[in-house]
Design a protein around this motif. Sequence first.
Motif, PDB file in Angstrom:
ATOM      1  N   ALA A  11       0.806  -1.219   0.000  1.00  0.00           N
ATOM      2  CA  ALA A  11       0.000   0.000   0.000  1.00  0.00           C
ATOM      3  C   ALA A  11       0.840   1.269   0.000  1.00  0.00           C
ATOM      4  N   GLU A  12       2.029   1.228   0.582  1.00  0.00           N
ATOM      5  CA  GLU A  12       2.860   2.428   0.680  1.00  0.00           C
ATOM      6  C   GLU A  12       3.737   2.657  -0.558  1.00  0.00           C
ATOM      7  N   THR A  13       3.567   1.863  -1.601  1.00  0.00           N
ATOM      8  CA  THR A  13       4.370   1.985  -2.811  1.00  0.00           C
ATOM      9  C   THR A  13       4.144   3.331  -3.491  1.00  0.00           C
ATOM     10  N   GLU A  14       5.233   3.961  -3.905  1.00  0.00           N
ATOM     11  CA  GLU A  14       5.167   5.169  -4.728  1.00  0.00           C
ATOM     12  C   GLU A  14       5.038   4.707  -6.179  1.00  0.00           C
ATOM     13  N   VAL A  15       3.960   5.067  -6.839  1.00  0.00           N
ATOM     14  CA  VAL A  15       3.690   4.583  -8.188  1.00  0.00           C
ATOM     15  C   VAL A  15       4.659   5.174  -9.210  1.00  0.00           C
ATOM     16  N   PRO A  29      -9.068   4.845  -1.408  1.00  0.00           N
ATOM     17  CA  PRO A  29      -8.965   4.608   0.044  1.00  0.00           C
ATOM     18  C   PRO A  29      -9.208   3.128   0.369  1.00  0.00           C
ATOM     19  N   ARG A  30      -8.428   2.618   1.291  1.00  0.00           N
ATOM     20  CA  ARG A  30      -8.540   1.213   1.693  1.00  0.00           C
ATOM     21  C   ARG A  30      -8.835   1.125   3.183  1.00  0.00           C
ATOM     22  N   GLN A  31      -9.644   0.139   3.547  1.00  0.00           N
ATOM     23  CA  GLN A  31      -9.966  -0.073   4.947  1.00  0.00           C
ATOM     24  C   GLN A  31      -9.334  -1.352   5.486  1.00  0.00           C
ATOM     25  N   ALA A  32      -8.440  -1.948   4.706  1.00  0.00           N
ATOM     26  CA  ALA A  32      -7.757  -3.176   5.122  1.00  0.00           C
ATOM     27  C   ALA A  32      -6.336  -3.148   4.560  1.00  0.00           C
ATOM     28  N   PRO A  33      -5.413  -3.838   5.205  1.00  0.00           N
ATOM     29  CA  PRO A  33      -4.027  -3.818   4.735  1.00  0.00           C
ATOM     30  C   PRO A  33      -3.825  -4.504   3.381  1.00  0.00           C
ATOM     31  N   GLU A  34      -4.623  -5.516   3.077  1.00  0.00           N
ATOM     32  CA  GLU A  34      -4.519  -6.216   1.794  1.00  0.00           C
ATOM     33  C   GLU A  34      -5.790  -5.931   1.002  1.00  0.00           C
ATOM     34  N   GLY A  47     -12.031  -3.968  -2.981  1.00  0.00           N
ATOM     35  CA  GLY A  47     -12.379  -4.345  -1.621  1.00  0.00           C
ATOM     36  C   GLY A  47     -11.267  -5.139  -0.966  1.00  0.00           C
ATOM     37  N   PRO A  48     -11.465  -5.489   0.287  1.00  0.00           N
ATOM     38  CA  PRO A  48     -10.457  -6.272   0.999  1.00  0.00           C
ATOM     39  C   PRO A  48     -10.146  -7.584   0.257  1.00  0.00           C
ATOM     40  N   LEU A  49      -8.894  -7.972   0.269  1.00  0.00           N
ATOM     41  CA  LEU A  49      -8.489  -9.224  -0.361  1.00  0.00           C
ATOM     42  C   LEU A  49      -9.213 -10.378   0.332  1.00  0.00           C
ATOM     43  N   PRO A  50      -9.948 -11.186  -0.424  1.00  0.00           N
ATOM     44  CA  PRO A  50     -10.634 -12.329   0.192  1.00  0.00           C
ATOM     45  C   PRO A  50      -9.633 -13.294   0.825  1.00  0.00           C
ATOM     46  N   GLU A  51     -10.120 -14.075   1.758  1.00  0.00           N
ATOM     47  CA  GLU A  51      -9.260 -14.974   2.511  1.00  0.00           C
ATOM     48  C   GLU A  51      -8.828 -16.208   1.741  1.00  0.00           C
ATOM     49  N   THR A  52      -9.580 -16.575   0.700  1.00  0.00           N
ATOM     50  CA  THR A  52      -9.230 -17.800  -0.027  1.00  0.00           C
ATOM     51  C   THR A  52      -8.921 -17.507  -1.490  1.00  0.00           C
ATOM     52  N   GLU A  53      -8.089 -18.353  -2.053  1.00  0.00           N
ATOM     53  CA  GLU A  53      -7.775 -18.245  -3.480  1.00  0.00           C
ATOM     54  C   GLU A  53      -9.037 -18.420  -4.311  1.00  0.00           C
ATOM     55  N   GLU A  54      -9.892 -19.326  -3.888  1.00  0.00           N
ATOM     56  CA  GLU A  54     -11.145 -19.573  -4.605  1.00  0.00           C
ATOM     57  C   GLU A  54     -11.993 -18.302  -4.692  1.00  0.00           C
TER      58      GLU A  54
END
Length: 64
Positions: A11-15, A29-34, A47-54
Amino acid sequence: DGTPEWRIWPAETEVGDDLPIWKQAMAIPRQAPEWLIVSNGKTGFSGPLPETEEAVLKIVEAHK
Protein backbone atom coordinates in the motif's frame (compact mmCIF):
# COMPACT_ATOMS: atom_id res chain seq x y z
CA ASP A 1 -6.48 -0.73 -25.06
CA GLY A 2 -7.65 -4.08 -23.66
CA THR A 3 -4.18 -5.36 -22.79
CA PRO A 4 -4.32 -7.36 -19.55
CA GLU A 5 -2.06 -5.99 -16.82
CA TRP A 6 -1.53 -6.55 -13.14
CA ARG A 7 0.56 -5.27 -10.27
CA ILE A 8 1.27 -6.49 -6.75
CA TRP A 9 2.34 -3.58 -4.59
CA PRO A 10 2.42 -2.83 -0.87
CA ALA A 11 0.00 0.00 0.00
CA GLU A 12 2.86 2.43 0.68
CA THR A 13 4.37 1.98 -2.81
CA GLU A 14 5.17 5.17 -4.73
CA VAL A 15 3.69 4.58 -8.19
CA GLY A 16 6.12 6.98 -9.86
CA ASP A 17 6.08 6.96 -13.66
CA ASP A 18 3.63 4.09 -14.11
CA LEU A 19 0.42 4.54 -16.10
CA PRO A 20 -2.20 7.00 -14.80
CA ILE A 21 -4.71 4.18 -14.27
CA TRP A 22 -2.37 2.61 -11.69
CA LYS A 23 -1.91 5.95 -9.95
CA GLN A 24 -5.71 6.21 -9.67
CA ALA A 25 -5.98 2.65 -8.41
CA MET A 26 -3.37 3.22 -5.71
CA ALA A 27 -5.20 6.39 -4.60
CA ILE A 28 -8.38 4.46 -3.73
CA PRO A 29 -8.97 4.61 0.04
CA ARG A 30 -8.54 1.21 1.69
CA GLN A 31 -9.97 -0.07 4.95
CA ALA A 32 -7.76 -3.18 5.12
CA PRO A 33 -4.03 -3.82 4.74
CA GLU A 34 -4.52 -6.22 1.79
CA TRP A 35 -6.75 -4.83 -0.96
CA LEU A 36 -7.91 -6.25 -4.30
CA ILE A 37 -8.77 -4.13 -7.32
CA VAL A 38 -10.09 -5.89 -10.43
CA SER A 39 -11.55 -4.26 -13.53
CA ASN A 40 -12.34 -5.10 -17.12
CA GLY A 41 -12.67 -1.44 -18.07
CA LYS A 42 -16.45 -1.46 -17.66
CA THR A 43 -17.11 -3.05 -14.28
CA GLY A 44 -14.90 -3.89 -11.37
CA PHE A 45 -14.30 -4.75 -7.76
CA SER A 46 -12.42 -2.84 -5.09
CA GLY A 47 -12.38 -4.34 -1.62
CA PRO A 48 -10.46 -6.27 1.00
CA LEU A 49 -8.49 -9.22 -0.36
CA PRO A 50 -10.63 -12.33 0.19
CA GLU A 51 -9.26 -14.97 2.51
CA THR A 52 -9.23 -17.80 -0.03
CA GLU A 53 -7.77 -18.25 -3.48
CA GLU A 54 -11.15 -19.57 -4.60
CA ALA A 55 -12.86 -16.33 -3.60
CA VAL A 56 -10.25 -14.23 -5.42
CA LEU A 57 -10.62 -16.31 -8.58
CA LYS A 58 -14.40 -15.94 -8.43
CA ILE A 59 -14.05 -12.14 -8.41
CA VAL A 60 -11.50 -12.21 -11.25
CA GLU A 61 -13.68 -14.51 -13.36
CA ALA A 62 -16.70 -12.24 -12.84
CA HIS A 63 -14.80 -9.31 -14.34
CA LYS A 64 -13.17 -10.89 -17.41
